[in-house]
Design a protein around this motif. Sequence first.
Motif, mmCIF file in Angstrom:
data_model
loop_
_atom_site.group_PDB
_atom_site.id
_atom_site.type_symbol
_atom_site.label_atom_id
_atom_site.label_comp_id
_atom_site.label_asym_id
_atom_site.label_seq_id
_atom_site.Cartn_x
_atom_site.Cartn_y
_atom_site.Cartn_z
ATOM 1 N N PRO A 8 11.012 -35.944 4.280
ATOM 2 C CA PRO A 8 10.723 -34.861 3.324
ATOM 3 C C PRO A 8 12.001 -34.372 2.649
ATOM 4 O O PRO A 8 13.075 -34.351 3.262
ATOM 5 C CB PRO A 8 10.110 -33.774 4.212
ATOM 6 C CG PRO A 8 9.613 -34.484 5.426
ATOM 7 C CD PRO A 8 10.576 -35.612 5.644
ATOM 8 N N VAL A 9 11.861 -33.991 1.388
ATOM 9 C CA VAL A 9 13.016 -33.537 0.610
ATOM 10 C C VAL A 9 12.679 -32.203 -0.054
ATOM 11 O O VAL A 9 11.668 -32.077 -0.738
ATOM 12 C CB VAL A 9 13.407 -34.557 -0.476
ATOM 13 C CG1 VAL A 9 14.629 -34.063 -1.256
ATOM 14 C CG2 VAL A 9 13.682 -35.929 0.127
ATOM 15 N N THR A 10 13.541 -31.208 0.161
ATOM 16 C CA THR A 10 13.471 -29.948 -0.566
ATOM 17 C C THR A 10 14.856 -29.670 -1.130
ATOM 18 O O THR A 10 15.836 -30.352 -0.770
ATOM 19 C CB THR A 10 13.041 -28.791 0.350
ATOM 20 O OG1 THR A 10 14.075 -28.565 1.328
ATOM 21 C CG2 THR A 10 11.728 -29.106 1.068
ATOM 22 N N ALA A 11 14.944 -28.671 -1.988
ATOM 23 C CA ALA A 11 16.253 -28.318 -2.544
ATOM 24 C C ALA A 11 17.233 -27.950 -1.429
ATOM 25 O O ALA A 11 18.424 -28.269 -1.502
ATOM 26 C CB ALA A 11 16.104 -27.160 -3.529
ATOM 27 N N ARG A 12 16.714 -27.317 -0.387
ATOM 28 C CA ARG A 12 17.579 -26.873 0.706
ATOM 29 C C ARG A 12 17.989 -28.030 1.615
ATOM 30 O O ARG A 12 19.098 -28.045 2.156
ATOM 31 C CB ARG A 12 16.846 -25.803 1.531
ATOM 32 C CG ARG A 12 17.666 -25.203 2.664
ATOM 33 C CD ARG A 12 16.895 -24.097 3.358
ATOM 34 N NE ARG A 12 15.641 -24.592 3.917
ATOM 35 C CZ ARG A 12 15.556 -25.203 5.103
ATOM 36 N NH1 ARG A 12 16.647 -25.399 5.826
ATOM 37 N NH2 ARG A 12 14.385 -25.611 5.549
ATOM 38 N N THR A 13 17.121 -29.027 1.781
ATOM 39 C CA THR A 13 17.388 -30.112 2.731
ATOM 40 C C THR A 13 17.814 -31.413 2.060
ATOM 41 O O THR A 13 17.941 -32.432 2.732
ATOM 42 C CB THR A 13 16.141 -30.393 3.583
ATOM 43 O OG1 THR A 13 15.080 -30.889 2.725
ATOM 44 C CG2 THR A 13 15.671 -29.142 4.292
ATOM 45 N N LYS A 14 18.039 -31.395 0.745
ATOM 46 C CA LYS A 14 18.292 -32.638 0.006
ATOM 47 C C LYS A 14 19.487 -33.421 0.556
ATOM 48 O O LYS A 14 19.415 -34.636 0.758
ATOM 49 C CB LYS A 14 18.510 -32.329 -1.481
ATOM 50 C CG LYS A 14 18.659 -33.575 -2.349
ATOM 51 C CD LYS A 14 18.811 -33.190 -3.801
ATOM 52 C CE LYS A 14 18.927 -34.418 -4.705
ATOM 53 N NZ LYS A 14 17.675 -35.187 -4.759
ATOM 54 N N GLU A 15 20.597 -32.740 0.823
ATOM 55 C CA GLU A 15 21.788 -33.432 1.306
ATOM 56 C C GLU A 15 21.523 -34.102 2.656
ATOM 57 O O GLU A 15 21.888 -35.264 2.865
ATOM 58 C CB GLU A 15 22.951 -32.448 1.430
ATOM 59 C CG GLU A 15 24.263 -33.102 1.851
ATOM 60 C CD GLU A 15 25.422 -32.118 1.886
ATOM 61 O OE1 GLU A 15 26.497 -32.490 2.394
ATOM 62 O OE2 GLU A 15 25.252 -30.978 1.397
ATOM 63 N N GLU A 16 20.886 -33.371 3.555
ATOM 64 C CA GLU A 16 20.568 -33.922 4.878
ATOM 65 C C GLU A 16 19.570 -35.074 4.768
ATOM 66 O O GLU A 16 19.691 -36.094 5.460
ATOM 67 C CB GLU A 16 19.992 -32.820 5.760
ATOM 68 C CG GLU A 16 19.617 -33.275 7.163
ATOM 69 C CD GLU A 16 18.972 -32.160 7.968
ATOM 70 O OE1 GLU A 16 18.438 -32.451 9.053
ATOM 71 O OE2 GLU A 16 18.997 -30.994 7.507
ATOM 72 N N ALA A 17 18.568 -34.920 3.881
ATOM 73 C CA ALA A 17 17.561 -35.965 3.700
ATOM 74 C C ALA A 17 18.190 -37.242 3.153
ATOM 75 O O ALA A 17 17.874 -38.348 3.615
ATOM 76 C CB ALA A 17 16.463 -35.473 2.766
ATOM 77 N N GLU A 18 19.081 -37.106 2.181
ATOM 78 C CA GLU A 18 19.719 -38.296 1.610
ATOM 79 C C GLU A 18 20.608 -38.991 2.635
ATOM 80 O O GLU A 18 20.687 -40.233 2.645
ATOM 81 C CB GLU A 18 20.516 -37.920 0.364
ATOM 82 C CG GLU A 18 19.632 -37.589 -0.826
ATOM 83 C CD GLU A 18 20.386 -37.566 -2.136
ATOM 84 O OE1 GLU A 18 19.736 -37.715 -3.176
ATOM 85 O OE2 GLU A 18 21.629 -37.410 -2.130
ATOM 86 N N LYS A 19 21.256 -38.241 3.481
ATOM 87 C CA LYS A 19 22.060 -38.850 4.542
ATOM 88 C C LYS A 19 21.173 -39.683 5.465
ATOM 89 O O LYS A 19 21.528 -40.806 5.850
ATOM 90 C CB LYS A 19 22.813 -37.792 5.341
ATOM 91 C CG LYS A 19 23.714 -38.369 6.432
ATOM 92 C CD LYS A 19 24.414 -37.274 7.206
ATOM 93 C CE LYS A 19 25.389 -37.878 8.238
ATOM 94 N NZ LYS A 19 24.709 -38.818 9.161
ATOM 95 N N LYS A 20 20.003 -39.153 5.810
ATOM 96 C CA LYS A 20 19.079 -39.893 6.668
ATOM 97 C C LYS A 20 18.583 -41.148 5.958
ATOM 98 O O LYS A 20 18.473 -42.222 6.572
ATOM 99 C CB LYS A 20 17.899 -39.010 7.071
ATOM 100 C CG LYS A 20 16.947 -39.700 8.036
ATOM 101 C CD LYS A 20 15.860 -38.756 8.528
ATOM 102 C CE LYS A 20 14.932 -39.484 9.508
ATOM 103 N NZ LYS A 20 13.862 -38.593 10.014
ATOM 104 N N GLN A 21 18.280 -41.032 4.672
ATOM 105 C CA GLN A 21 17.829 -42.189 3.902
ATOM 106 C C GLN A 21 18.893 -43.289 3.877
ATOM 107 O O GLN A 21 18.600 -44.473 4.062
ATOM 108 C CB GLN A 21 17.488 -41.758 2.475
ATOM 109 C CG GLN A 21 16.254 -40.878 2.373
ATOM 110 C CD GLN A 21 16.107 -40.258 0.999
ATOM 111 O OE1 GLN A 21 17.075 -40.177 0.223
ATOM 112 N NE2 GLN A 21 14.901 -39.805 0.679
ATOM 113 N N LEU A 22 20.136 -42.885 3.650
ATOM 114 C CA LEU A 22 21.221 -43.858 3.626
ATOM 115 C C LEU A 22 21.411 -44.506 4.991
ATOM 116 O O LEU A 22 21.673 -45.710 5.085
ATOM 117 C CB LEU A 22 22.521 -43.181 3.168
ATOM 118 C CG LEU A 22 22.583 -42.804 1.685
ATOM 119 C CD1 LEU A 22 23.781 -41.899 1.414
ATOM 120 C CD2 LEU A 22 22.675 -44.062 0.817
#
Length: 306
Positions: free
Chosen positions: A166-180
């Motif tokens: 899941p991606v929100t404005a608040r969690t975007k950085e953490e989400a992208e790290k997990k995706q990578l």
Amino acid sequence: MAATAPSAPLVPRYPTPKPSEKGIHAIILVVCPDQRGVVACLSNFVYQNEGNIIDADYHTDYSAGMFLGRIEWDLDGFAIPRGEPLTKAVGELLSGYRDVRWEVRYTDVKTKIAIFCSKQDHCIMDLIFRHRNNELGACTISLVVSNHEDLRQLVESMGIRYECVPVTARTKEEAEKKQLDLCKGEGVELIVMAKYMQILSDSFLKTHPNVINIHHSFLPAFMGAKPYHQAHQRGVKLIGATSHFATADLDAGPIIEQEVVRISHRDTVEELVRKGKDLEKIVLARAVRAHINHRVLTYGNKTVVF
């Protein structure tokens, strides 16, 4: 007038027997400022080492002063073994040319793909079915990443790993790290955004720049959100779809493939969306296939697709 490049060094012979490479091709891709002798250098290299050229294509953009080339040959009986010996030989071959960018590829090496999606299924399922029917080239769909759970059952029924981040404005950085991290763990080389309705950050693209996107418009017209609504309001007679490399600038990356379909004043927004979805599937598949078959070269914000 383009400068004459220094003579390329002679390539050493490898007389020891090698296993059969029948049916396997090697490909050299070259991008550099236009200069004399590059085509002759590449073709002579293959000929002198007992190779049989299968396909060769070259383009000079005179306005930009750039040369782009692709040469493909049968490895069976070739005098230089694949891998490090061939890579080293090509490096020596092209060392006399100015500002050259090159790579060696092989047709039997499968590109590992991650598909990013949201809720719409038409593009991702089209890619999966084309892959199952061997229509995309040498590739493996290693992973599907989504910001929603909607397509999990459909994707997993095809035997493909599905990860929801899941991606929100608040969690975007953490989400992208997990995706990578997910992509790195699977050894992913290419990310395909199959209607992934999120904007990848500049940081993400610097870490993993090899990303192909599909946009439901004939770019550069109607960038951003709801392009079919924009097209309907504008009263256009053609709508299109564009597949391009993703960059930090929204919908502005180098274009790989485009297609259009004629519409009329009778078409509603819903009919434009339906027609557009057909285009999106075709255009994205063409772009992915061209990339997997090592036929896309970039320079500046442009591409050449051989």
